[in-house]
Design an enzyme around this catalytic site. Structure first.
Site, PDB file in Angstrom:
ATOM      1  N   TYR A 152      41.032  35.226  32.569  1.00  0.00           N
ATOM      2  CA  TYR A 152      41.121  34.969  34.009  1.00  0.00           C
ATOM      3  C   TYR A 152      39.728  34.942  34.632  1.00  0.00           C
ATOM      4  CZ  TYR A 152      41.825  35.933  38.989  1.00  0.00           C
ATOM      5  OH  TYR A 152      41.780  35.888  40.362  1.00  0.00           O
ATOM      6  N   LYS A 156      37.838  31.709  36.261  1.00  0.00           N
ATOM      7  CA  LYS A 156      37.465  31.734  37.676  1.00  0.00           C
ATOM      8  C   LYS A 156      35.980  31.458  37.838  1.00  0.00           C
ATOM      9  CE  LYS A 156      39.654  32.824  40.896  1.00  0.00           C
ATOM     10  NZ  LYS A 156      40.391  32.022  41.907  1.00  0.00           N
TER      11      LYS A 156
END
Length: 393
Positions: A152, A156
């Protein structure tokens, strides 16, 4: 936003069905802005009059283009993401499709539909990966991708770079350029928050909140949903010509501006619901080992039973290692002023929704969870201890 100008504003919010996206949409709607919420799932709350909801998948460019039809969109708030916490952090393929592929689709749609402004909701994690950071600022370099403990955060970081690099991209038909910026918020909280607080309360109610960990002097940050809403509105304004496009191509850290020990932050929630705050403190490295173990178990069994890991390695870092950032850039360039909030609103929300300790309840279930937790901790200890110590036992 200036009320006179906002009458001509139309914004699209990806992830508008989620907690923060919905709150942002409601705040803009109250200012007279035309709001379009775009999400794969509809909001949990009733959609106010004047707000339009369009259901669609950010991974499908055709869905996004349909949302842009029949609307002269002046700003996109790109909030939609996947894999922030828990078992979602372990679904690498979907994380990549949403966070990177979805961002590519949004950038392409903005260029085609001649959207002049894009505000991207990023994360502290593009900089933080377990290292101590005290009062860091936006001059800090991105954490190298291979050092991110989870996919994640890695995706990002990639997506934020794409958004900021897209600043100044010519729009179709030569109709100006795309102005972009990125906000890096701390962990979000507030009444009705749907991701972190319910999970914490679930652990408390199951009797799993038996210990804290790490240095009691470690400090982290949080951001109340209303402060984050304020920051996004200010950022969208700071991309306009009348503000000198001051935010163009810029990242900003956003928080309440009050570094606090993670567990002390949640003490009012625990005690406010009638539970005892734990006094046992475990070493951070032991809990990290425990988190690694649960991730490995999920990797092996996840396809058969997609259980919720008690903690992931990233969550251990985020909650137990000092990292907080300066708000000076956001204050100076955006005019951001964090308002004081606490968890009392959240405590009252949970009580109103039937949570809170009742004597004698859930004892048998808590006993089962206690046994499972102790078993996993014993395994983690055996892995954590040096082999020479284990052999000498």
């Amino acid at each position: 936003m200036d009320p006179k100008r906002s009458q001509k504003e139309t914004v699209l919010i990806t992830g508008g069905g989620g907690y923060f996206g919905f709150r942002l949409g409601c705040a803009l709607n109250q200012k007279g802005v035309h709001v379009i919420l775009f999400d794969i799932s509809s909001p949990a709350e009733t959609i106010p009059e004047g707000i339009k909801f369009i259901q669609g998948d950010i991974c499908h460019l055709s869905d996004i283009e349909k949302a842009f039809q029949d609307a002269d969109i002046t700003c996109v708030f790109h909030i939609a993401s996947y894999g922030m916490s828990g078992r979602e952090q372990l679904n690498r393929n979907l994380i990549e499709e949403v966070n990177i592929g979805g961002t590519d689709n949004i950038l392409q749609a903005c260029q085609r539909r001649r959207v002049p402004r894009l505000v991207y909701t990023s994360t502290f994690n593009v900089i933080f990966g377990g290292q101590v950071i005290r009062n860091g600022d936006e001059s800090l370099p991105y954490l190298p991708l291979h050092l991110h403990p989870d996919h994640y955060s890695r995706t990002k970081s990639i997506a934020e770079k794409k958004v900021l690099e897209a600043n100044g991209t010519p729009l179709d038909r030569g109709d100006g350029v795309l102005r972009t910026c990125a906000l890096r918020p701390a962990g979000i909280y507030g009444p009705g928050e749907q991701r972190h607080l319910p999970r914490i309360v679930s652990y408390i109610e199951k009797g799993l909140f038996k210990f804290v960990y790490g240095d009691p002097r470690s400090l982290v940050e949080f951001v109340h949903v209303d402060n984050l809403v304020q920051a996004h509105i200010l950022a969208s304004e700071a991309l306009r010509a009348d503000k000198g496009h001051i935010a163009s191509g810029q990242p900003y850290f956003i928080s309440d501006g009050r570094p606090v020990n993670n567990f002390e932050f949640f003490r009012p929630l625990v005690e406010g619901l009638g539970y005892t705050f734990p006094s046992t403190r475990l070493p951070l490295t032991l809990v990290y080992c425990f988190a690694f173990l649960t991730e490995m178990v999920h990797f092996i069994l996840g396809r058969l039973y997609n259980f919720q890991p008690f903690l992931t390695r990233t969550e251990v870092y985020k909650t137990g290692v000092t990292h907080y950032f300066s708000l000076e850039k956001a204050k100076k360039e955006l005019g951001y002023k964090a308002q004081p909030f606490d968890l009392q609103e959240a405590v009252e929300w949970f009580k109103a929704h039937g949570h809170g300790r009742s004597s004698g309840s859930r004892d048998s279930e808590c006993f089962i969870w206690d046994g499972l937790l102790v078993f996993l901790l014993i395994i983690a200890v055996l892995i954590w201890l040096p082999s020479s110590v284990i052999l000498s036992l």
